[in-house]
Design an enzyme around this catalytic site. Structure first.
Site, PDB file in Angstrom:
ATOM      1  CB  ILE A 174      11.841  -3.337  -6.778  1.00 12.99           C
ATOM      2  CG1 ILE A 174      11.112  -3.200  -7.672  1.00 12.99           C
ATOM      3  CG2 ILE A 174      12.979  -4.067  -7.245  1.00 12.99           C
ATOM      4  CD1 ILE A 174      12.257  -1.542  -8.914  1.00 12.99           C
ATOM      5  CD  GLU A 175       7.008  -7.402  -1.780  1.00 12.82           C
ATOM      6  OE1 GLU A 175       7.214  -8.617  -1.658  1.00 12.82           O
ATOM      7  OE2 GLU A 175       6.410  -7.351  -1.112  1.00 12.82           O
ATOM      8  CD  GLU A 225       3.467   4.737  -3.227  1.00  9.51           C
ATOM      9  OE1 GLU A 225       3.958   3.506  -3.818  1.00  9.51           O
ATOM     10  OE2 GLU A 225       3.003   5.004  -2.764  1.00  9.51           O
ATOM     11  CB  CYS A 239       3.904   3.906   2.823  1.00  2.36           C
ATOM     12  SG  CYS A 239       6.038   4.234   2.243  1.00  2.36           S
TER      13      CYS A 239
HETATM   14 ZN    ZN Z   1       5.878   3.674  -0.169  1.00  3.20          ZN
END
Ligand code: ZN
Length: 138
Positions: free
Chosen positions: A51-52, A63, A92
């Site tokens: 969700i940006e 995640e 990430c």
């Molecule tokens: Zn991440």
């Protein structure tokens, strides 16, 4: 996880959840769609998508969304995480740290891509060895 058949079936289920959640991604800036699915130690599944935010620092990974949903529903540990992207991207660093906080001793990560290629990885050995964990704060 009792046996290979059971694991295969569980991975199949998590793959479908992760793919469905990738379709829900809110990613107008990167156009990247990420889906994640978690199997908790209690045997329940949770999905998440990225969700940006127009203020980029407010962006949340798929995640993280799945983990936040699981923990906020009363889960304590996670046993499996499936991450689906078109290209088969790994998690990430922030997500790895977040998984570490709630990782069961045998946590496995599955990375899947659009071609159907999948990698099953051991969290402690292959994703985040030498993790900083709650043990360090005691
Ligand atoms: Zn991440």
């Amino acid at each position: 996880m009792k046996n290979q058949n059971e694991l295969t079936k569980t991975i199949q289920e998590l793959r479908e959840i992760a793919k469905d959640f990738a379709d829900r991604a809110y990613s107008p800036y990167s156009q990247v769609k990420v889906g994640a699915a978690i199997l908790s130690s209690k045997g329940k599944t949770y999905g998440g998508c990225n969700i940006e935010n127009s203020s980029y620092g407010g962006t949340v990974c798929a995640e993280q969304v799945a983990i936040l949903k699981a923990i906020s529903e009363g889960e304590k540990k996670i046993n499996l995480v499936y991450i689906y992207t078109r290209e088969g991207w790994p998690p990430c660093g922030i997500c790895r740290q977040m998984m570490s906080e709630f990782a069961s001793s045998g946590l496995k990560i599955i990375i899947g891509d659009i071609t159907g290629k999948e990698s099953l990885l051991d969290f402690k050995k292959e994703i985040l060895p030498l993790a900083f964990t709650p043990k360090h704060l005691k």
